[in-house]
Design a protein around this motif. Structure first.
Motif, PDB file in Angstrom:
ATOM      1  N   ARG A  46      -0.565  -1.294  -9.793  1.00 46.31           N
ATOM      2  CA  ARG A  46       0.202   0.125 -10.113  1.00 46.31           C
ATOM      3  C   ARG A  46       1.780  -0.285 -10.626  1.00 46.31           C
ATOM      4  NH1 ARG A  46      -0.407   5.565  -8.471  1.00 46.31           N
ATOM      5  NH2 ARG A  46       0.801   6.694  -9.619  1.00 46.31           N
ATOM      6  N   PHE A  76     -12.684   4.152  -4.889  1.00 48.20           N
ATOM      7  CA  PHE A  76     -11.786   4.892  -5.149  1.00 48.20           C
ATOM      8  C   PHE A  76     -11.851   5.419  -6.656  1.00 48.20           C
ATOM      9  CE2 PHE A  76      -7.728   5.363  -7.381  1.00 48.20           C
ATOM     10  CZ  PHE A  76      -6.924   6.488  -6.813  1.00 48.20           C
ATOM     11  N   GLU A  88      -1.860   1.467 -14.682  1.00 48.91           N
ATOM     12  CA  GLU A  88      -3.023   1.271 -13.650  1.00 48.91           C
ATOM     13  C   GLU A  88      -4.159   0.528 -14.164  1.00 48.91           C
ATOM     14  OE1 GLU A  88      -4.975   4.282 -10.678  1.00 48.91           O
ATOM     15  OE2 GLU A  88      -5.693   4.289 -12.614  1.00 48.91           O
ATOM     16  N   ARG A 123      -4.795   6.296  -1.750  1.00 49.83           N
ATOM     17  CA  ARG A 123      -4.437   5.039  -2.062  1.00 49.83           C
ATOM     18  C   ARG A 123      -3.919   4.314  -1.169  1.00 49.83           C
ATOM     19  NH1 ARG A 123      -3.589   4.142  -7.616  1.00 49.83           N
ATOM     20  NH2 ARG A 123      -3.914   5.804  -9.082  1.00 49.83           N
ATOM     21  N   ARG A 139       0.960  -1.344   0.027  1.00 47.47           N
ATOM     22  CA  ARG A 139       0.016   0.008   0.027  1.00 47.47           C
ATOM     23  C   ARG A 139       0.897   1.331  -0.001  1.00 47.47           C
ATOM     24  NH1 ARG A 139      -5.410  -0.859   3.971  1.00 47.47           N
ATOM     25  NH2 ARG A 139      -6.076  -2.562   2.668  1.00 47.47           N
ATOM     26  N   ALA A 142      -1.975  -2.833  -3.546  1.00 45.56           N
ATOM     27  CA  ALA A 142      -1.749  -2.449  -4.973  1.00 45.56           C
ATOM     28  C   ALA A 142      -0.625  -3.651  -5.378  1.00 45.56           C
ATOM     29  CB  ALA A 142      -0.905  -1.240  -5.266  1.00 45.56           C
TER      30      ALA A 142
END
Length: 396
Positions: free
Chosen positions: A152, A375, A363, A101, A95, A106
């Motif tokens: 990401r 999000f 992404e 975010r 994270r 991720a």
């Protein structure tokens, strides 16, 4: 045992048999299995078309020890029938530590987040085998989708042959997949001699730089050297001088280089790489005190300028420009052909550089993640409101 291994038990390694070429796709999830890749890692990096120091074993392993305490390994490895790694996707689950975010898990490049994050990150695939091996590595996205909210992948070189395969796989296994950001990375094409660099600039530019160098040498007992030179400044002292100068130029809220986490990482990295000439620290000293320093890495005839700092007391002599000049002279002397200033739009980079290459932030979102859905919905609303504000509320 290193601190990085003192973590909760990770999920077991996943083995997926791929029928093509009898290859096996493994997901490396624990520190012991990660360390077992050490004998093969740099050998594969050296076979890449787009090769950078930020993918070297020293970098990723030190990052994992110093900066990876809140991350989980998810390194995908393609192995042949004998178990030898043929290609590696250096991935992790983590994270980000700021902004909205921070609530999202991720799937990211290993070492791509935090204060000591790398640049120019990629899958580690031998040159010419990207069309064959990269799509197989990308099967890791589907295997890891249930563990992440988003993907990401920051700082992926646009020119990498892996890039189209990675983007296609994300579009297949996730939603909202695409290029989030595109960053310019300016560089200097190095000739065989410094005077050829000078010839690219105006007469006034050349005269001012030459005058400043002469004043620096005559009036301030100025010298130009490299850390570790005979009877010069040691590597460890030079790094601490760089830290001091950089911290004086840029406060902590503008640069993460001198945060405790980043300093621990770079002290250890510099201690390894400076004696090996995989990193260099060109120095300018005035009256015996370090006046300016440049810290950068060398990989495949390329120099990557990572950080620099200078003493503002002699700002009239343009210390930053003299420092870049001296580091370029050293790069030319080492036979390098590229001087990469890495991402970041600053005027001095535009003045020095004669070419640009691009880094992409990719992404994608997990379609089953409610966190990712919230999000992206909120981000779309914020962008719409900003658009309405900038257009005065017009819908046209």
């Amino acid at each position: 045992m290193t601190p990085a291994l003192l973590r909760p038990v990770a999920p077991p390694t996943v083995h997926t048999r791929l029928h093509r070429n009898s290859l096996t796709l493994d997901l490396v999830r624990c520190g012991a299995a990660f360390d077992a890749l050490a004998p093969f890692w740099d050998t594969l990096v050296e076979q890449m078309t787009v090769r950078t120091p930020f993918l070297r074993w020293d970098w990723v392993r030190l990052w994992w020890e110093e900066c990876g305490s809140h991350a989980k390994l998810a390194v995908a490895v393609l192995r042949d029938a004998a178990g030898t790694p043929q290609a590696i996707a250096p991935l992790m689950l983590a994270r980000e530590n700021h902004g909205a975010r921070r609530h999202l898990t991720a799937l990211a490049f290993l070492g791509s987040l935090g204060a000591a994050h790398g640049e120019r990150l990629d899958f580690i695939v031998p040159a010419g085998r990207e069309d064959d091996l990269t799509p197989l590595l990308c099967q890791a996205f589907a295997l890891l989708r249930s563990e992440c909210d988003v993907v990401r992948l920051n700082s992926l070189p646009q020119e990498s042959a892996n890039t189209p395969h990675i983007l296609a796989a994300l579009q297949k296994d996730f939603v909202r997949a695409g290029i989030l950001n595109r960053h310019s990375s300016r560089y200097v094409s190095l000739p065989k001699a410094w005077h050829e660099i000078e010839a690219r600039h105006s007469t006034n530019w050349r005269r001012n730089l030459e005058r400043n160098c002469k004043i620096f040498a005559k009036n301030h007992a100025g010298t130009f050297s490299l850390s570790g030179d005979v009877e010069g400044i040691s590597h460890s002292r030079a790094f601490e001088e760089l830290r001091r100068l950089h911290d004086a130029n840029l406060p902590a809220d503008e640069s993460t280089f001198t945060t405790p986490e980043s300093l621990r990482f770079h002290r250890r990295l510099a201690a390894r790489w400076l004696p090996q000439n995989r990193a260099i620290l060109p120095l300018l000293t005035a009256h015996g005190t370090v006046f300016s320093a440049v810290y950068g890495f060398i990989e495949r005839e390329e120099f990557f300028l990572y950080q620099m700092g200078w003493d503002e007391s002699l700002a009239r002599l343009s210390p930053g420009r003299m420092a870049v000049r001296w580091s370029i002279i050293n790069a030319i002397g080492l036979g390098l052909h590229t001087y990469d200033m890495l991402p970041g739009e600053y005027e001095y980079k535009r003045q020095w550089c004669d070419a640009t290459r691009w880094l992409l932030d990719l992404e994608a979102a997990n379609p089953t993640s409610w966190r990712a859905t919230i999000f992206h919905t909120l981000r779309a609303v914020r962008r719409w409101l900003a658009y309405r504000k900038n257009t005065g509320g017009s819908s046209t």
